[in-house]
Design a protein around this motif. Structure first.
Motif, PDB file in Angstrom:
ATOM      1  N   ARG A 296       0.826  -1.214   0.000  1.00 38.45           N
ATOM      2  CA  ARG A 296       0.000   0.000   0.000  1.00 38.45           C
ATOM      3  C   ARG A 296       0.857   1.259   0.000  1.00 38.45           C
ATOM      4  O   ARG A 296       0.584   2.221  -0.728  1.00 38.45           O
TER       5      ARG A 296
ATOM      6  N   CYS B 178       1.031   4.107  -2.983  1.00 35.81           N
ATOM      7  CA  CYS B 178       0.784   5.531  -2.725  1.00 35.81           C
ATOM      8  C   CYS B 178       1.979   6.377  -3.146  1.00 35.81           C
ATOM      9  O   CYS B 178       1.825   7.453  -3.738  1.00 35.81           O
TER      10      CYS B 178
ATOM     11  N   ASN C 289      -3.911   0.648  -7.526  1.00 37.86           N
ATOM     12  CA  ASN C 289      -4.400   2.024  -7.532  1.00 37.86           C
ATOM     13  C   ASN C 289      -4.805   2.419  -6.107  1.00 37.86           C
ATOM     14  O   ASN C 289      -5.751   1.849  -5.555  1.00 37.86           O
TER      15      ASN C 289
ATOM     16  N   LEU D  40      -6.425   4.863  -4.995  1.00 38.89           N
ATOM     17  CA  LEU D  40      -7.652   5.659  -4.895  1.00 38.89           C
ATOM     18  C   LEU D  40      -8.899   4.855  -5.228  1.00 38.89           C
ATOM     19  O   LEU D  40      -9.989   5.427  -5.335  1.00 38.89           O
ATOM     20  N   ARG D  41      -8.770   3.548  -5.348  1.00 42.34           N
ATOM     21  CA  ARG D  41      -9.894   2.748  -5.845  1.00 42.34           C
ATOM     22  C   ARG D  41     -10.993   2.561  -4.795  1.00 42.34           C
ATOM     23  O   ARG D  41     -12.168   2.532  -5.128  1.00 42.34           O
ATOM     24  N   SER D  42     -10.658   2.418  -3.529  1.00 36.37           N
ATOM     25  CA  SER D  42     -11.654   2.182  -2.484  1.00 36.37           C
ATOM     26  C   SER D  42     -11.490   3.205  -1.364  1.00 36.37           C
ATOM     27  O   SER D  42     -10.495   3.935  -1.308  1.00 36.37           O
ATOM     28  N   ARG D  43     -12.476   3.230  -0.459  1.00 39.97           N
ATOM     29  CA  ARG D  43     -12.446   4.207   0.633  1.00 39.97           C
ATOM     30  C   ARG D  43     -11.269   3.951   1.565  1.00 39.97           C
ATOM     31  O   ARG D  43     -10.584   4.895   1.987  1.00 39.97           O
TER      32      ARG D  43
ATOM     33  N   ARG E 191      -8.444   2.494   0.889  1.00 41.99           N
ATOM     34  CA  ARG E 191      -7.203   2.856   0.210  1.00 41.99           C
ATOM     35  C   ARG E 191      -7.041   4.370   0.149  1.00 41.99           C
ATOM     36  O   ARG E 191      -5.927   4.882   0.313  1.00 41.99           O
ATOM     37  N   ARG E 192      -8.121   5.101  -0.085  1.00 46.76           N
ATOM     38  CA  ARG E 192      -8.026   6.563  -0.115  1.00 46.76           C
ATOM     39  C   ARG E 192      -7.668   7.115   1.258  1.00 46.76           C
ATOM     40  O   ARG E 192      -6.938   8.103   1.364  1.00 46.76           O
ATOM     41  N   ARG E 193      -8.188   6.476   2.323  1.00 47.41           N
ATOM     42  CA  ARG E 193      -7.847   6.912   3.669  1.00 47.41           C
ATOM     43  C   ARG E 193      -6.349   6.714   3.935  1.00 47.41           C
ATOM     44  O   ARG E 193      -5.683   7.581   4.504  1.00 47.41           O
TER      45      ARG E 193
ATOM     46  N   PHE F 178      -4.042   6.563   1.623  1.00 38.86           N
ATOM     47  CA  PHE F 178      -3.334   7.512   0.759  1.00 38.86           C
ATOM     48  C   PHE F 178      -3.293   8.902   1.385  1.00 38.86           C
ATOM     49  O   PHE F 178      -2.284   9.609   1.294  1.00 38.86           O
ATOM     50  N   TRP F 179      -4.380   9.282   2.038  1.00 36.39           N
ATOM     51  CA  TRP F 179      -4.409  10.593   2.693  1.00 36.39           C
ATOM     52  C   TRP F 179      -3.386  10.644   3.828  1.00 36.39           C
ATOM     53  O   TRP F 179      -2.682  11.645   3.990  1.00 36.39           O
TER      54      TRP F 179
END
Length: 471
Positions: free
Chosen positions: A115, A119, A244, A246-249, A251-253, A255-256
């Protein structure tokens, strides 16, 4: 056999199995957690490899500097130095030090490595495009204010395109975390050798300035691309899954979280290196290309020290991250005190050597035409030695309190440096800018030493107040 006796036997069997499992778990932990001797040997091996490769790369840089400074002369060499400093400054401003978040997020749990690497790659690619656009726009709009004249804009635009290949951050983090310093060292040595060979050929054929810009830009871009390819090969071989981010919530968390860490380290890195670049911009803008050439020679010779402190920091950072999770604060405090004393003595000796050998080093490296830059070299080298002495404070503070304290320290030092450099340069000329850098470095060292000690003492007090924990 009664039901009660059978129950007792089952209970006894469970207890014995539990004890065996506990013993096995303790043995596994003992095996998984390296002893102090094993860790010391591993760190010594990594440090030796890093210093050796960095030393050879620094020697290659000195040889290339000697060839380029003599063949181009102070004027053209000053132009080349300003262009390189500008692109490096934009790179630090618009790109991210993604290797540090990769290590910080994956040091405790290797399951996060895929992960974190995903990122980092996404962030590196996006930042490379943005950095290139910013660099090109800056040349077109503000070129003359930083010492890039109208006729030299094409050269700056060519060199700015190398930012598209700024993809080495994440590969360095993944490879360092897995102990593959040999890969990074090999690429570093290959780049150093390529720069020397290219400089020798350009000197022999008396190439124009545009040839120097194009060739050196291509070598820098190939170095970053080679590391990125090595990361992809290593990830495939070690089954590190990239995806990727940014594909799921979830993963986006993640990434943030990665982005927040990377932003902090990027701003911090920019503030650390900005003083060098701003100083050269000031000299070029106020005094012209010839003065910029002399200052650049002194600065480049002095910052050979950063060729050692940078890689050393990249070895020490993951080790301190692991130690902070495994060792007690009191032991970490004792280790910090020992490192501080040893590094201070080494840095003081090196600074004294720079003062004694200042003219010999400058004339030997760049020629008698740059002899007036000797004093500049001695001052700037002393500032770099302070950076060496305080190298271990950076990862220690980040591990204990994040990047916020360091951002405050570096921002305050930069705020002090700018007006001080203007005042001192108006009073004593170019050496005033160098003295301002030395004063700012001394303030940074003192502040980092105090903050790291306060953070460690706070951790010790917290540990003492928790029942059942030993310090």
């Amino acid at each position: 056999m009664s039901i009660e006796s059978a129950s007792r036997k089952r209970l006894r069997w469970k207890r014995e199995c539990g004890a065996c499992a506990g013993t096995m778990a303790e043995d596994m932990t003992a095996i998984a957690k390296p002893s102090g001797w094993i860790r010391a040997r591993r760190v010594a091996r990594d440090v030796t490899m890093t210093i050796s490769s960095s030393g050879v790369a620094a020697l290659c840089s000195v040889i290339a500097l000697a060839l380029n400074a003599r063949s181009l002369g102070p004027g053209d060499f000053g132009t080349l130095a300003v262009i390189q400093a500008y692109v490096t400054f934009i790179s630090g401003l618009a790109t991210f030090e993604s290797w540090q978040p990769v290590i910080r997020l994956s040091a405790r749990s290797r399951s996060r490595l895929g992960r974190a690497a995903s990122c980092g790659i996404a962030l590196d690619l996006s930042a490379a495009v943005v950095a290139t656009a910013v660099a090109v726009g800056g040349v077109l709009l503000f070129g003359e204010s930083i010492g890039v004249s109208h006729q030299d804009r094409l050269l700056a635009l060519i060199y700015s395109l190398t930012l598209l290949a700024s993809l080495a951050g994440t590969p360095k983090g993944v490879l360092r975390l897995n102990g593959r310093y040999d890969v990074i060292a090999g690429n570093q040595l290959a780049q150093g050798a390529a720069v020397v060979v290219a400089s020798l050929v350009l000197w022999a054929i008396e190439a124009p300035l545009i040839a120097y810009v194009a060739v050196l830009a291509a070598i820098g871009a190939l170095y970053n691309l080679a590391l990125f390819v090595r990361l992809l090969v290593y990830a495939r071989r070690e089954n590190i899954k990239l995806f990727n981010p940014l594909r799921s919530r979830s993963r986006r968390r993640f990434f943030w979280t990665f982005l927040v860490m990377a932003t902090g380290t990027s701003v911090l890195s920019t503030l650390v290196s900005a003083r060098r670049h701003v100083a050269l911009f000031l000299v070029a803008g106020l005094l012209g290309d010839v003065a910029a050439g002399a200052y650049s020679v002194a600065s480049r010779l002095a910052t050979m020290m950063s060729r050692l402190t940078g890689p050393l920091n990249q070895v020490i950072f993951p080790e301190l991250a692991r130690l902070s999770n495994e060792e007690s604060p009191s032991r970490l405090n004792r280790l910090n005190a020992r490192i501080t004393m040893v590094s201070a003595c080494v840095a003081a000796g090196m600074a004294a050597g720079g003062v004694v050998l200042q003219k010999f080093i400058v004339v030997l490296a760049a020629g008698s035409a740059y002899a007036d830059a000797s004093l500049l070299f001695a001052i700037l080298f002393a500032a770099e030695c302070l950076g060496l002495a305080g190298m271990h404070f950076n990862p220690l503070i980040q591990v204990l309190a994040g990047t916020k304290p360091l951002l405050k320290i570096m921002a305050s030092a930069f705020i002090v440096y700018l007006p001080l450099s203007f005042v001192l340069s108006g009073w004593i000329g170019i050496p005033g800018i160098a003295w301002a850098g030395l004063i700012a470095s001394a303030l940074v060292y003192t502040a980092m030493m105090v903050v790291s000690q306060l953070l460690l003492q706070k951790q010790i007090r917290i540990t003492e107040n928790i029942p059942g924990l030993t310090v």
